[in-house]
Write a protein that holds these residues in place. Structure first.
Motif, mmCIF file in Angstrom:
data_model
loop_
_atom_site.group_PDB
_atom_site.id
_atom_site.type_symbol
_atom_site.label_atom_id
_atom_site.label_comp_id
_atom_site.label_asym_id
_atom_site.label_seq_id
_atom_site.Cartn_x
_atom_site.Cartn_y
_atom_site.Cartn_z
ATOM 1 N N MET A 148 6.991 -3.115 -2.890
ATOM 2 C CA MET A 148 6.603 -1.706 -3.009
ATOM 3 C C MET A 148 6.367 -1.336 -4.469
ATOM 4 N N LEU A 149 7.199 -1.842 -5.363
ATOM 5 C CA LEU A 149 7.019 -1.557 -6.793
ATOM 6 C C LEU A 149 5.732 -2.189 -7.312
ATOM 7 N N LEU A 150 5.377 -3.371 -6.803
ATOM 8 C CA LEU A 150 4.114 -3.992 -7.194
ATOM 9 C C LEU A 150 2.937 -3.138 -6.726
ATOM 10 N N GLY A 151 3.065 -2.566 -5.523
ATOM 11 C CA GLY A 151 2.026 -1.673 -5.025
ATOM 12 C C GLY A 151 1.858 -0.457 -5.917
ATOM 13 N N TYR A 152 2.980 0.066 -6.407
ATOM 14 C CA TYR A 152 2.926 1.170 -7.376
ATOM 15 C C TYR A 152 2.172 0.726 -8.617
ATOM 16 N N GLY A 153 2.397 -0.508 -9.025
ATOM 17 C CA GLY A 153 1.733 -1.024 -10.221
ATOM 18 C C GLY A 153 0.223 -1.062 -10.078
ATOM 19 N N ILE A 154 -0.293 -1.534 -8.928
ATOM 20 C CA ILE A 154 -1.747 -1.614 -8.778
ATOM 21 C C ILE A 154 -2.346 -0.234 -8.512
ATOM 22 N N GLY A 155 -1.490 0.754 -8.213
ATOM 23 C CA GLY A 155 -1.991 2.103 -7.993
ATOM 24 C C GLY A 155 -2.755 2.632 -9.191
ATOM 25 N N LYS A 156 -2.409 2.158 -10.378
ATOM 26 C CA LYS A 156 -3.080 2.629 -11.592
ATOM 27 C C LYS A 156 -4.560 2.277 -11.580
ATOM 28 N N TRP A 157 -4.920 1.215 -10.865
ATOM 29 C CA TRP A 157 -6.332 0.824 -10.792
ATOM 30 C C TRP A 157 -7.154 1.801 -9.949
ATOM 31 N N PHE A 158 -6.464 2.640 -9.166
ATOM 32 C CA PHE A 158 -7.168 3.605 -8.321
ATOM 33 C C PHE A 158 -7.225 4.988 -8.968
ATOM 34 N N ASN A 159 -6.784 5.065 -10.195
ATOM 35 C CA ASN A 159 -6.919 6.309 -10.936
ATOM 36 C C ASN A 159 -8.396 6.619 -11.116
ATOM 37 N N SER A 160 -8.764 7.878 -11.071
ATOM 38 C CA SER A 160 -10.165 8.269 -11.185
ATOM 39 C C SER A 160 -10.771 7.903 -12.533
ATOM 40 N N GLU A 161 -9.921 7.600 -13.525
ATOM 41 C CA GLU A 161 -10.439 7.197 -14.829
ATOM 42 C C GLU A 161 -10.918 5.749 -14.832
ATOM 43 N N VAL A 162 -10.516 4.980 -13.822
ATOM 44 C CA VAL A 162 -10.882 3.564 -13.751
ATOM 45 C C VAL A 162 -12.223 3.423 -13.029
ATOM 46 N N ARG A 163 -13.148 2.725 -13.635
ATOM 47 C CA ARG A 163 -14.454 2.528 -13.028
ATOM 48 C C ARG A 163 -14.330 1.620 -11.803
ATOM 49 N N PRO A 164 -15.093 1.881 -10.738
ATOM 50 C CA PRO A 164 -15.000 1.070 -9.517
ATOM 51 C C PRO A 164 -15.183 -0.425 -9.760
ATOM 52 N N GLU A 165 -16.115 -0.794 -10.642
ATOM 53 C CA GLU A 165 -16.336 -2.218 -10.898
ATOM 54 C C GLU A 165 -15.147 -2.844 -11.618
ATOM 55 N N THR A 166 -14.469 -2.051 -12.458
ATOM 56 C CA THR A 166 -13.256 -2.548 -13.121
ATOM 57 C C THR A 166 -12.138 -2.744 -12.114
ATOM 58 N N ARG A 167 -11.973 -1.779 -11.211
ATOM 59 C CA ARG A 167 -10.951 -1.898 -10.151
ATOM 60 C C ARG A 167 -11.238 -3.116 -9.280
ATOM 61 N N ARG A 168 -12.483 -3.270 -8.868
ATOM 62 C CA ARG A 168 -12.867 -4.392 -8.027
ATOM 63 C C ARG A 168 -12.536 -5.724 -8.706
ATOM 64 N N LYS A 169 -12.895 -5.835 -9.985
ATOM 65 C CA LYS A 169 -12.622 -7.065 -10.723
ATOM 66 C C LYS A 169 -11.124 -7.321 -10.826
ATOM 67 N N LEU A 213 0.822 -1.207 0.000
ATOM 68 C CA LEU A 213 0.000 0.000 0.000
ATOM 69 C C LEU A 213 0.858 1.261 0.000
ATOM 70 N N SER A 214 2.073 1.168 0.525
ATOM 71 C CA SER A 214 3.001 2.302 0.424
ATOM 72 C C SER A 214 3.311 2.586 -1.036
ATOM 73 N N GLY A 215 3.521 1.524 -1.804
ATOM 74 C CA GLY A 215 3.762 1.704 -3.238
ATOM 75 C C GLY A 215 2.555 2.272 -3.952
ATOM 76 N N THR A 216 1.353 1.831 -3.546
ATOM 77 C CA THR A 216 0.131 2.366 -4.141
ATOM 78 C C THR A 216 0.001 3.856 -3.855
ATOM 79 N N SER A 217 0.313 4.242 -2.630
ATOM 80 C CA SER A 217 0.258 5.657 -2.263
ATOM 81 C C SER A 217 1.258 6.478 -3.063
ATOM 82 N N ILE A 218 2.411 5.890 -3.353
ATOM 83 C CA ILE A 218 3.409 6.588 -4.162
ATOM 84 C C ILE A 218 2.860 6.841 -5.565
#
Length: 392
Positions: free
Chosen positions: A201-222, A67-72
């Motif tokens: 941490m780098l993997l967390g950075y990778g999944i951070g893209k799913w939390f971009n506001s352009e990504v639909r919540p159902e897509t992120r969830r899936k 999650l630290s990577g996601t926050s980054i």
């Protein structure tokens, strides 16, 4: 690209949950009757309750680092690469310094500062310093490096190092031998080899893209549920093969319960591939499932997750101060502290502490004691925009 201006609560809530669970393991260290002279994962001596008390806390460090990577990644949407690089570099150095000072002293209460045991804050700080350079790479390159570090570092399980200098370097970056090294009159030992945690941490950075506001919540969830499920399947498949991915193979035990414990008993130091899959798989699924949950329960853990370093620091001191109070209450004197063989000051290694059920009660007390200062500091950060608050 839309910039995310609001904090994503599910990230803070999950971080808060795993940090609360983390405190359980640390309370066990200080207060369980066998906390200092027995291993909760030793198949010869453990019980299912003791094993799972330790096992559940395995989820804490990798989830926190992920999650630290996601926050980054989310910060990268608000800052230039140069700004983010400088922040990661300075915050990483601060965390490394804190491990040697505030954090280390909280663990040991050692006023001589002649022994340093480098743990998770050290690994996070070191990883941030490394990331401060990698942040200039393209997104896909950072993800590939993270995957490569996670998948391949267990190759070291098959490598024998004969050169002393290489052994020291490997022990800090790739393997964990729990071997103290002397630097003059000071001894340093590390439990968290840096690069495997950097990979997470780098993997967390990778999944951070799913939390971009352009990504639909159902897509992120899936995406989260699918990836988490695949990691669990990979864990089960590789563990059944009992070959690559963890240096400690599972073995048939005296009954099916203990065989299951052996199957789940993977290596944290350093985090093996199987350990990473076993912990991050369920964590990603939970992250998906709690996104839309709003309750008193999530509000409490949201507080812990919003002030992670502050919480980490105070929970160590609260636990150790309570342990010190018990030390004197049981009739030990200050002089005894230097006569007995102890891993931490004011914590005898034998005949000290309580049963596991009492440990759980102390854990709940610690969480209550941590909640109110954490809530105060979170409110302070929300109303006072100080430059230093992002470092604590």
């Amino acid at each position: 690209m839309d910039i995310i201006k609001k904090r994503i609560q599910s990230i803070d809530v999950l971080r808060g949950i795993i940090m609360a669970i983390m405190a359980l393991d640390h309370v066990r260290d200080y207060f369980h009757i066998n906390g200092m002279n027995g291993s909760p994962t030793d198949m010869e001596t453990t019980t299912p309750a003791l094993f799972f008390t330790r096992w559940i806390t395995h989820f804490c460090a990798p989830t926190f680092v992920l999650l630290s990577g996601t926050s980054i990644y989310l910060q990268s949407l608000r800052k230039t690469k140069k700004e983010l690089s400088w922040f990661l570099f300075t915050r990483g150095l601060w965390l490394m310094f804190a491990e040697f000072t505030l954090v280390g002293f909280g663990w040991s209460f050692n006023i001589s500062f002649d022994f340093f045991f480098l743990q998770v804050i050290w690994a996070i700080g070191s990883s941030m310093v490394i990331f401060s350079g990698l942040i200039f790479f393209r997104y896909w390159m950072i993800v590939i490096i993270g995957i490569a570090l996670t998948l391949l570092h267990n190759i070291m399980d098959y490598v024998i190092i004969t050169n002393d200098n290489l052994d020291v370097a490997a022990n800090f970056f790739l393997i964990t031998e729990f071997e103290p090294y002397a630097v003059g009159s000071i001894r340093i030992m590390t439990a968290y080899a840096i690069l495997p945690w950097t990979g997470i941490m780098l993997l967390g950075y990778g999944i951070g893209k799913w939390f971009n506001s352009e990504v639909r919540p159902e897509t992120r969830r899936k995406s989260l549920i699918t990836t988490g499920s695949l990691l669990i399947v990979l864990f089960i498949g590789l563990r059944l093969l009992n070959d690559y991915g963890d240096p400690a193979p599972w073995e048939t035990q005296r009954n099916s319960t203990y065989t299951l414990l052996s199957f789940l008993n993977v290596t944290k130091y350093p985090p093996s591939l199987l350990y990473t899959c076993m912990t991050l798989g369920p964590a990603l699924i939970v992250l998906a499932l709690i996104e839309n949950i709003q309750s008193r329960f999530t509000a409490i853990f949201n507080i812990f997750g919003r002030v992670p370093f502050f919480y980490y620091l105070i929970h160590i001191y609260i636990i150790h101060i309570l342990c010190t109070a018990l030390f004197f209450a049981e009739g030990y004197s200050f002089e005894d502290n230097f006569k007995l063989k102890m891993s931490f000051a004011f914590r005898p290694e034998e005949n000290f502490g309580f049963s596991l059920s009492i440990v759980y009660l102390i854990w709940i007390l610690v969480l209550v004691l941590c909640y109110f200062p954490s809530r105060w500091y979170n409110n302070y950060k929300s109303t006072h925009k100080q430059w230093w608050s992002s470092y604590i």
